[in-house]
Design a protein around this motif. Structure first.
Motif, PDB file in Angstrom:
ATOM      1  N   HIS A  75      73.288  35.876 -28.170  1.00 13.90           N
ATOM      2  CA  HIS A  75      73.378  36.640 -26.928  1.00 13.90           C
ATOM      3  C   HIS A  75      72.101  37.454 -26.725  1.00 13.90           C
ATOM      4  O   HIS A  75      71.879  38.463 -27.392  1.00 13.90           O
ATOM      5  N   GLY A  76      71.235  37.010 -25.828  1.00 15.72           N
ATOM      6  CA  GLY A  76      70.052  37.782 -25.456  1.00 15.72           C
ATOM      7  C   GLY A  76      69.127  38.106 -26.613  1.00 15.72           C
ATOM      8  O   GLY A  76      68.590  39.220 -26.694  1.00 15.72           O
TER       9      GLY A  76
ATOM     10  N   GLY B 282      65.143  37.111 -24.807  1.00 16.38           N
ATOM     11  CA  GLY B 282      66.437  37.036 -24.143  1.00 16.38           C
ATOM     12  C   GLY B 282      67.118  35.686 -24.272  1.00 16.38           C
ATOM     13  O   GLY B 282      67.746  35.211 -23.319  1.00 16.38           O
TER      14      GLY B 282
ATOM     15  N   SER C 214      69.836  33.046 -25.094  1.00 19.56           N
ATOM     16  CA  SER C 214      71.283  32.917 -25.270  1.00 19.56           C
ATOM     17  C   SER C 214      71.644  31.439 -25.343  1.00 19.56           C
ATOM     18  O   SER C 214      71.134  30.634 -24.565  1.00 19.56           O
TER      19      SER C 214
ATOM     20  N   GLY D  24      69.470  41.850 -28.876  1.00 20.07           N
ATOM     21  CA  GLY D  24      70.511  40.849 -28.802  1.00 20.07           C
ATOM     22  C   GLY D  24      71.410  40.838 -30.023  1.00 20.07           C
ATOM     23  O   GLY D  24      71.281  41.674 -30.931  1.00 20.07           O
TER      24      GLY D  24
ATOM     25  N   ARG E 251      61.356  31.593 -24.014  1.00 14.74           N
ATOM     26  CA  ARG E 251      62.422  31.764 -23.022  1.00 14.74           C
ATOM     27  C   ARG E 251      63.159  30.449 -22.792  1.00 14.74           C
ATOM     28  O   ARG E 251      62.572  29.365 -22.888  1.00 14.74           O
TER      29      ARG E 251
END
Length: 280
Positions: free
Chosen positions: A11-12, A25, A27, A62, A234
């Motif tokens: 998560h993130g 970030g 996920s 995260g 990313r």
């Protein structure tokens, strides 16, 4: 990719090395019954992502969860969590036979431990027999049981790859992290490897989900239920293979230009990564 409470989830996740952002970030989810692939050019953050799951790198932002519960992995506790990882090489112990290498992977469930079993110390006989039987079963399932007594260094590279996979599976993982398992293999061996990987989440005994990092796009497209594409740390695309294959963002990430600009066709990571720098 929709998040649920089953399996591994990131998560993130954010990771920085000095001024370099390795993950930004990120996920993703690995459900219990799926093979999830992570692809991207060199420097995209694939290895860093694996190292976060293994506890080798602690994220600055995260969280990780396993079946909805917080997860803070540590390398020495991975097998207790039901997580196993293969390496880009094979990492087998040269001084042990193929069978003994696989037995090493199963020692998390042995009461007496592997060293006493090998040395024939008291109260280890039962564990030794159980470990050997389990290791032979795994080797047989991968088609290399006939090499149980061989030294790893005497075997072809493709066979050693299977032994390394057998050692990882010997711990009965619920999640298997495969780090470029097709590296150094020929087309025929890659096809056989793909059949093995596809079967892992659906085995009758000890099924396991798979998180796969791989450069061979044919293998990724053939075995993965979902694919996550990283670029400069990313997530730029996520979805089933047929969606990822036609996503222009993926083509641009690999080729450094759109298809129209470059005149190129389908992304081919092995040839397109040369200009992206060191792997992250």
């Amino acid at each position: 990719m929709a998040m649920t409470e089953h399996g591994l989830a990131m998560h993130g996740i954010g990771v920085r090395f000095g001024g370099l952002t390795a993950l930004d970030g990120v996920s993703l989810q690995v459900p219990p019954d799926q093979v999830v692939g992570v692809i991207g050019p060199n420097g995209a953050g694939k290895t860093t992502l694996f190292n976060v799951v293994c506890g080798l790198v602690e994220p600055a932002a995260g969280a990780l969860t396993l079946d909805g519960r917080p997860l803070r992995p540590r390398p020495h506790r991975l097998t207790r969590l039901g997580i196993a990882r293969t390496l880009q090489g094979v990492g087998l112990f040269a001084g042990l036979t193929v069978l003994e290498n696989v037995m090493v992977g199963a020692t998390n469930s042995a009461r007496a431990g592997f060293a006493p079993a090998l040395l024939g110390l008291p109260r280890s006989d039962r564990d030794e027999r159980r470990l050997r039987a389990h290791a032979l079963t795994i080797l047989d399932g991968l088609g290399v049981a006939d090499q149980a007594g061989a030294a790893p260094g005497t075997l072809p590279f493709a066979v050693r790859k299977r032994v390394a996979l057998a050692r990882a599976l010997a711990s009965r993982p619920r999640l298997l992290l495969l780090d470029e398992p097709a590296g150094g293999l020929g087309a025929e061996d890659i096809e056989a490897l793909g059949e093995l990987i596809r079967d892992l989440p659906h085995r009758v005994e000890h099924p396991c989900a798979v998180l796969l990092v791989e450069h061979h796009m044919d293998l990724v497209m053939a075995v993965c239920d979902q694919i996550v594409v990283l670029d400069f740390g990313r997530v730029i695309a996520a979805g089933p293979p047929e969606v990822i294959r036609d996503d222009p963002r993926v083509t641009e990430a690999y080729l450094g230009a759109t298809v129209e600009q470059s005149g190129a066709g389908t992304p081919t990571p092995d040839g397109a990564e040369a200009g992206r720098g060191a792997t992250a």
